[in-house]
Design a protein around this motif. Sequence first.
Motif: not given
Length: 120
Positions: A53-63, A65-75, A102-104
Amino acid sequence: QLQLVESGGGLVQPGGSLRLSCAASGFTLDHYAIGWFRQAPGKEREEILCISSNGGSTNYADSVKGRFTISRDNAKNTVYLQMNSLKPEDTAVYSCAAAPLRCEFEYDNWGQGTQVTVSS
């Protein structure tokens, strides 16, 4: 009714890009973490990325990394998955899910998914 709807999937050539959207209706995403998952035929569902919710991202898949990104636009009440340098092995149904803050925490609201096919 609380609902998550994915969009943006389709057919793309290897090396191409897609941006998936996860739009919420019936609730606001401000206080939710959103995770992106994928499931390929014959394989188990895999968690790829999550944004809290605070914008921090976590990558769970090594496959991815460096190719996919996540973002949010709450508006816009939407979370995005930007996928670059796509490979045939990225072919899957991609889904998003919401967890409180939280992602956890446990995901308790799921979208129906959108198909991504990477093929020449």
